[in-house]
Design a protein around this motif. Structure first.
Motif, PDB file in Angstrom:
ATOM      1  N   VAL A  53     -20.236 -31.875  13.316  1.00 37.81           N
ATOM      2  CA  VAL A  53     -19.448 -30.792  13.910  1.00 37.81           C
ATOM      3  C   VAL A  53     -17.975 -31.176  13.874  1.00 37.81           C
ATOM      4  O   VAL A  53     -17.598 -32.285  14.263  1.00 37.81           O
ATOM      5  N   PHE A  54     -17.147 -30.243  13.391  1.00 36.25           N
ATOM      6  CA  PHE A  54     -15.706 -30.434  13.294  1.00 36.25           C
ATOM      7  C   PHE A  54     -14.995 -29.451  14.215  1.00 36.25           C
ATOM      8  O   PHE A  54     -15.514 -28.375  14.525  1.00 36.25           O
TER       9      PHE A  54
ATOM     10  N   PRO B 258     -17.782 -28.530  25.393  1.00 36.08           N
ATOM     11  CA  PRO B 258     -19.111 -27.901  25.368  1.00 36.08           C
ATOM     12  C   PRO B 258     -19.386 -27.125  24.087  1.00 36.08           C
ATOM     13  O   PRO B 258     -20.539 -27.011  23.677  1.00 36.08           O
ATOM     14  N   SER B 259     -18.346 -26.589  23.440  1.00 37.28           N
ATOM     15  CA  SER B 259     -18.552 -25.866  22.185  1.00 37.28           C
ATOM     16  C   SER B 259     -19.119 -26.793  21.113  1.00 37.28           C
ATOM     17  O   SER B 259     -20.010 -26.412  20.346  1.00 37.28           O
ATOM     18  N   VAL B 260     -18.588 -27.994  21.048  1.00 39.05           N
ATOM     19  CA  VAL B 260     -19.070 -28.985  20.083  1.00 39.05           C
ATOM     20  C   VAL B 260     -20.537 -29.303  20.359  1.00 39.05           C
ATOM     21  O   VAL B 260     -21.376 -29.309  19.443  1.00 39.05           O
TER      22      VAL B 260
ATOM     23  N   LEU C 143     -25.889 -30.092   7.525  1.00 43.11           N
ATOM     24  CA  LEU C 143     -25.572 -28.974   8.412  1.00 43.11           C
ATOM     25  C   LEU C 143     -24.213 -29.245   9.047  1.00 43.11           C
ATOM     26  O   LEU C 143     -24.106 -30.001  10.018  1.00 43.11           O
ATOM     27  N   ASP C 144     -23.193 -28.633   8.477  1.00 40.09           N
ATOM     28  CA  ASP C 144     -21.828 -28.808   8.971  1.00 40.09           C
ATOM     29  C   ASP C 144     -21.413 -27.577   9.776  1.00 40.09           C
ATOM     30  O   ASP C 144     -21.587 -26.441   9.324  1.00 40.09           O
ATOM     31  N   GLY C 145     -20.868 -27.806  10.959  1.00 39.47           N
ATOM     32  CA  GLY C 145     -20.393 -26.720  11.800  1.00 39.47           C
ATOM     33  C   GLY C 145     -18.939 -26.918  12.170  1.00 39.47           C
ATOM     34  O   GLY C 145     -18.499 -28.051  12.417  1.00 39.47           O
ATOM     35  N   TYR C 146     -18.185 -25.825  12.215  1.00 37.84           N
ATOM     36  CA  TYR C 146     -16.762 -25.858  12.544  1.00 37.84           C
ATOM     37  C   TYR C 146     -16.527 -24.961  13.753  1.00 37.84           C
ATOM     38  O   TYR C 146     -16.682 -23.737  13.664  1.00 37.84           O
TER      39      TYR C 146
END
Length: 403
Positions: free
Chosen positions: A64-65, A90-92, A122-125
């Protein structure tokens, strides 16, 4: 001919269009910015699609970025890797957990190795852009807006929304349902189906206990009891002064015909997905228990067996056939599938409309003497219909191959 895929996002364009008419200038600005960001991401995905190659495998590892409200991914900072601890943001943590739950659901329930079945990373931004009212799957990674705080809260706040978007990646790597008209509505429906199943699986809810709502946790935080879509009751997910009434149809006689263009929701893909959504809900209700076990397996195997241009009736026939292969011709599961599609007015080719009703009557124990003989006869009848459908499917495949 295959069509270029648009960017996949959870918020339908007609919702954002409504926000452009808001009396609140901040809401209007957030909606406009979201539409502009969506258009830019769509262009970037089209460019990437012209290059060969897929995302590097990584055993489904999560990263997660934090975009820090910028719209360029290259400047995002690492926030939490797969083996990293929980952080203060918390978003991360929500994004990290939801990516993991979706990955684990597909692995444990369907033995699928990440969205591409080859261990795709699985990359999340998170914190993508300023007050962006959307969550996106761009063909390679997940992007989460923070929402404007009025009409949308932070888009990491809904597990089924994140699972919905990741399922677009599963569809990209299975049926490749083209994103327009009925095949596009099937594309959207698959994401709603498995998005809801991930939430049900994480909560260990039965089909009867689940709410079958999509996006209730992140949309209109000031209004209780509404959602972007209701799989249980399409057309009744919301009704308020800001957005009007939910217009999703729940049967073919209410099918909405719109232009196959961006302003027409590519032929109403977010509208007409209500029809196959309702078919899945009804199937799960007729079978009972945990929806991911029988109904989910039928839909997943059908997704893998489908073709890019399949229509509702094609997919209905595939689910009927797969239910017979998995649980037996004339089984309660196959009858549930048939009954569900008939209730939403999508016929299964070669099957008379009365068959499902008679089969359910017998299965519910409403017959008197001779009930066993009647069930056996119905099983033989549905078995024969299965054979006919298999032959039709082979003929259709041969015709498609000859084009």
């Amino acid at each position: 001919m295959s069509r270029a895929r648009p960017i996949n996002c959870i918020i339908p364009p007609y919702i954002l269009d409504k926000l452009l008419d808001s009396e609140d200038s901040e809401v209007r600005r957030a909606a406009l910015d979201t539409l502009l960001v969506t258009a830019r991401l769509r262009g970037e995905r089209a460019v990437r699609a012209s290059f060969a190659g897929a995302a590097a495998p990584g055993d489904g590892r999560r990263t997660v970025f934090d975009c820090e409200q910028a719209e360029t991914l290259s400047s995002a900072v690492l926030a939490r890797p797969e083996d990293g601890p929980e952080v203060a943001d918390p978003s991360v943590n929500r994004a990290f957990d939801a990516l993991g739950l979706t990955r684990d659901f597909y692995k444990e329930v369907f033995q699928r190795n990440s969205v591409d079945d080859r261990g795709m990373r699985l990359d999340g931004y998170v914190h993508f852009g300023f007050q962006v009212n959307n969550a996106f799957w761009d063909g390679r990674q997940m992007l989460f807006g923070d929402g404007d705080g009025k009409e949308f809260s932070n888009l990491t706040g809904s597990l089924e929304v994140i699972a919905h978007e990741l399922t677009h990646g599963v569809t990209d790597n299975t049926s490749e349902f083209e994103y327009h008209n009925q095949s596009g509505a099937l594309n959207e429906s698959m994401s709603d189906v498995f998005g809801s199943l991930v939430k049900q699986w994480s909560l260990k809810q039965t089909a009867e206990e689940a709410d079958w709502l999509i996006g209730a946790d992140v949309w209109t935080p000031g209004i209780g009891g509404d959602a972007l879509r209701s799989m249980k009751d399409p057309g009744h997910a919301f009704d308020n002064p800001q957005f009007g009434k939910d217009h999703q149809p729940d049967r073919m006689s209410k099918f909405i015909h719109l232009p196959d263009a961006k302003r027409g929701d590519f032929g109403g893909v977010h509208y007409n997905s209500g029809i196959p959504n309702k078919a899945f809900f009804l199937t799960a209700q007729h079978i009972g228990g945990f929806a991911w076990e029988a109904a989910g397996t039928i839909w997943y195997e059908s997704l893998k067996a489908s073709s890019a241009q399949d229509q509702f009736q094609d997919f209905a026939g595939t689910t009927f056939q797969k239910a017979g292969e998995l649980f037996g011709a004339g089984s309660a599961e196959q009858s549930a599938v048939l009954s569900a599609w008939q209730e939403v007015e999508v016929p299964v080719k070669g099957v008379p409309t009365g068959v499902a009703r008679v089969r359910r009557f017998a299965a519910n124990g409403n017959g008197a003497t001779g009930r066993g003989d009647g069930q056996a006869a119905l099983a033989r009848q549905i078995g024969a219909l299965n054979d006919k459908i298999s032959e039709l499917a082979k003929d259709l495949a041969a015709l498609k191959g000859a084009k």
